[in-house]
Design a protein around this motif. Structure first.
Motif, PDB file in Angstrom:
ATOM      1  N   GLY A 117      31.810  -8.304   2.513  1.00 26.70           N
ATOM      2  CA  GLY A 117      32.277  -9.393   1.806  1.00 26.70           C
ATOM      3  C   GLY A 117      33.270  -9.245   0.713  1.00 26.70           C
ATOM      4  O   GLY A 117      33.791 -10.323   0.420  1.00 26.70           O
ATOM      5  N   LEU A 173      25.841 -13.959   2.078  1.00 24.67           N
ATOM      6  CA  LEU A 173      25.956 -13.208   0.720  1.00 24.67           C
ATOM      7  C   LEU A 173      26.047 -14.099  -0.479  1.00 24.67           C
ATOM      8  O   LEU A 173      26.078 -13.673  -1.620  1.00 24.67           O
ATOM      9  CB  LEU A 173      26.808 -12.257   0.683  1.00 24.67           C
ATOM     10  N   THR A 207      36.695  -8.919   1.994  1.00 22.06           N
ATOM     11  CA  THR A 207      37.208 -10.088   2.900  1.00 22.06           C
ATOM     12  C   THR A 207      37.372 -11.103   2.020  1.00 22.06           C
ATOM     13  O   THR A 207      38.623 -11.600   1.928  1.00 22.06           O
ATOM     14  CB  THR A 207      36.090 -10.623   3.826  1.00 22.06           C
ATOM     15  N   THR A 208      36.754 -11.273   0.874  1.00 15.90           N
ATOM     16  CA  THR A 208      37.180 -12.154  -0.393  1.00 15.90           C
ATOM     17  C   THR A 208      38.350 -11.677  -1.334  1.00 15.90           C
ATOM     18  O   THR A 208      39.279 -12.591  -1.196  1.00 15.90           O
ATOM     19  CB  THR A 208      35.988 -12.095  -1.307  1.00 15.90           C
ATOM     20  N   ARG A 255      29.416 -12.207  -7.818  1.00 17.81           N
ATOM     21  CA  ARG A 255      28.864 -12.573  -6.923  1.00 17.81           C
ATOM     22  C   ARG A 255      27.530 -13.517  -7.241  1.00 17.81           C
ATOM     23  O   ARG A 255      26.997 -13.153  -8.050  1.00 17.81           O
ATOM     24  CB  ARG A 255      28.182 -11.510  -6.024  1.00 17.81           C
ATOM     25  N   ASP A 310      30.193 -17.276   1.019  1.00 20.32           N
ATOM     26  CA  ASP A 310      29.892 -16.643   2.239  1.00 20.32           C
ATOM     27  C   ASP A 310      28.415 -16.790   2.566  1.00 20.32           C
ATOM     28  O   ASP A 310      27.430 -16.648   1.879  1.00 20.32           O
ATOM     29  CB  ASP A 310      30.032 -14.891   1.834  1.00 20.32           C
TER      30      ASP A 310
END
Length: 187
Positions: A118, A11, A121-122, A70, A8
């Motif tokens: 995020g 992010l 979406t992932t 992340r 992303d």
């Protein structure tokens, strides 16, 4: 080792791997018992309770749990299930190519703008990375308006309210085309 990764631009890198009960249960317990996880319905659970629930999921051939990261740091939980056998039997006529999804973001001491979007979406991109998946199904609590907004942001459409044993839920679906249209093909 991750089973899926997505970059992303704002992010960082999100990735997922199968949950390891032995390695992850303490962390998972801290997430599902945090007040922000009220809709997860495990606030009063002990570590043993969480281990029992996620052992049940691991043993179920129609349900999987994944730890999300992340930039290499644990940051969310994702569950994938077959709605013909888990969560929705008798409540929804699942079709071939349907997959159910739950996700939970870890509590954060410093919120990061856009992080939850995020994550969802992932998770959606990961599910649709499987060519057999045609539609994602969710059943969040009707009172969870924050998740309803996130679901709409990635393309979910409400089907109807349903009564599950543990909650009144907002059954919603999202096709691959709806997802790609909503977030753009760059996901």
């Amino acid at each position: 080792m991750s089973s899926y990764a997505r970059a992303d631009e704002n992010l960082g890198t999100f990735s997922l791997r199968l949950l390891s009960l032995e390695a992850d249960v303490e962390l998972l317990h801290s997430w599902v018992t945090h007040p922000k996880a009220a809709y997860w319905m495990m606030l009063d659970s002990s570590v043993d309770d969480v281990a029992t629930e996620y052992r049940r999921i691991a043993d179920d051939p129609h349900h999987d749990a994944f730890l999300g990261f992340r930039d290499g740091t644990p940051a969310f939980l994702a569950e994938r299930y077959d709605p013909r056998f888990v969560e929705l039997p008798g409540l929804f006529d699942a079709a071939d190519g349907d997959v159910g999804m739950h996700f939970l973001c870890a509590p954060a001491s410093q919120p990061l703008h856009g992080f939850t979007l995020g994550v969802i979406t992932t998770v959606m991109a990961w599910l649709f990375d499987d060519p057999a998946v045609r539609r994602v199904v969710v059943e969040p609590d009707v009172g969870n308006t924050a998740v309803h907004a996130l679901n709409a942001a990635v393309g979910f459409e409400v089907v109807r309210e349903i009564q599950k044993p543990e909650k009144k839920a907002l059954l919603s679906t999202c096709t691959r085309e709806q997802f790609l249209t909503r977030i753009g093909a760059a996901a």
